[in-house]
Design an enzyme around this catalytic site. Structure first.
Site, mmCIF file in Angstrom:
data_model
loop_
_atom_site.group_PDB
_atom_site.id
_atom_site.type_symbol
_atom_site.label_atom_id
_atom_site.label_comp_id
_atom_site.label_asym_id
_atom_site.label_seq_id
_atom_site.Cartn_x
_atom_site.Cartn_y
_atom_site.Cartn_z
ATOM 1 N N LYS A 181 0.840 -1.203 0.000
ATOM 2 C CA LYS A 181 0.000 0.000 0.000
ATOM 3 C C LYS A 181 0.876 1.255 0.000
ATOM 4 O O LYS A 181 0.682 2.157 -0.816
ATOM 5 C CB LYS A 181 -0.935 0.001 1.225
ATOM 6 C CG LYS A 181 -1.960 1.108 1.175
ATOM 7 C CD LYS A 181 -2.748 1.226 2.459
ATOM 8 C CE LYS A 181 -2.167 2.325 3.309
ATOM 9 N NZ LYS A 181 -2.904 2.640 4.515
ATOM 10 N N ASP A 200 -6.678 0.772 0.670
ATOM 11 C CA ASP A 200 -6.827 1.136 2.078
ATOM 12 C C ASP A 200 -8.241 0.739 2.516
ATOM 13 O O ASP A 200 -8.966 0.063 1.786
ATOM 14 C CB ASP A 200 -6.551 2.635 2.291
ATOM 15 C CG ASP A 200 -7.705 3.499 1.782
ATOM 16 O OD1 ASP A 200 -8.520 2.995 0.978
ATOM 17 O OD2 ASP A 200 -7.811 4.654 2.210
#
Ligand code: SF4
Length: 282
Positions: A181, A200
């Site tokens: 991420k 997310d």
């Protein structure tokens, strides 16, 4: 309403479904992969009744039409969506992204100007002990781990990468505290590279609501999204969905009555709907 949206909407009366079930059985044809890979119907899984129904061949049916419509409407809603974390260079973005774990961007944006004024360069961070940074980032939560990650990343960037944040995903993933991420945020936002899609909590939730994935694991969700979102839109898509999650599609009480995606969203936890609800879309 553009063509390609209406055929994916189930009849409100259910008559359409009943009529389909009375027809003689047809040979099932898998949704034809488009330029981005599999259609969403094929990633929904063989056990999903809706996916089987949407995989029936239909005249003029394009498996990526719905995904294109979602992207088009996100463009209308959030034309200039970008990263909300304040930063002036790749290092500052990397630090801000590490600090944003389990925290809000607003909270991180209060902390980062202070620490970058105190420690202006990556070398300044590399010279610290993690304990020295802890008081400055205390408010972002998990500050002990985050201090170790930030200082550890600075040390490795100085020792292994000449003081420059690497622009290759495999190199970024060697830094402490950097998983896919964080690497995707830095690569997409600063380096303009679409190497993956940031997943997310907002992207995770909304991708499931919009039936772009049946999965809950962020790695699997990213793989599913990469199959149906054109690569050149990966970074923008993630920013737009994150903004959508903040503005309208919140975890609790999404503002469906105000949402431009409403008539192509079948999420089970919608607060208002003009279309059929799909119980697995949540
Ligand atoms: S209709 Fe509701 S649940 Fe669906 S995307 Fe919009 S806000 Fe989210």
């Amino acid at each position: 309403m553009p063509r390609g949206v209406v055929p994916r909407q189930p009849a409100k009366t259910g008559r359409q479904d009943r009529a389909m079930s009375l027809r003689p059985p047809k040979k099932i044809v898998r949704a034809t992969p488009g330029r981005a890979g599999r259609g969403v119907a094929s990633i929904l899984g063989a056990g999903n009744v809706e996916s089987k129904r949407t995989m029936r061949p239909r005249k003029g049916y394009n498996p990526l039409a719905r995904e294109r419509e979602i992207l088009k409407r996100l463009d209308q809603l959030y034309p200039g969506a970008t990263c909300a974390l304040k930063h002036r260079n790749a290092w500052e973005l990397l630090v801000a992204t590490i600090l944003s774990a389990q925290s809000t961007d607003v909270g991180v944006n209060k902390v980062t100007p202070v620490i970058f004024a105190k420690y202006p360069t990556v070398q300044d961070f590399a010279a610290l002990n993690p304990e020295q940074l802890e008081p400055d980032i205390h408010t972002t939560g998990f500050f002990r781990n985050k201090s170790k990650w930030v200082v550890g990343a600075a040390k490795k960037i100085v020792s292994d990468f000449g003081g420059e944040v690497p622009s290759e995903i495999n190199q970024l993933l060697t830094l402490p505290g950097v998983a896919r991420k964080t690497a995707n945020v830095v690569l997409g936002t600063w380096f303009g590279k679409n190497e993956g899609i940031v997943v997310d909590t907002h992207v995770q939730r909304i991708s499931r609501r919009l039936e772009l994935t049946p999965n809950e694991d962020p790695k699997k969700i990213e793989q599913d999204l990469m199959q149906v979102i054109p690569r050149e839109k990966w970074t923008r898509f993630a920013h737009q969905v994150i903004w959508h999650g903040r503005k309208l599609c919140m975890a609790r009480s999404p503002q469906c009555a105000e949402c431009l995606l409403e008539n192509i969203c079948h999420a089970a936890d919608k607060t208002w709907s003009t279309v059929e609800i799909h119980k697995n879309a949540k």
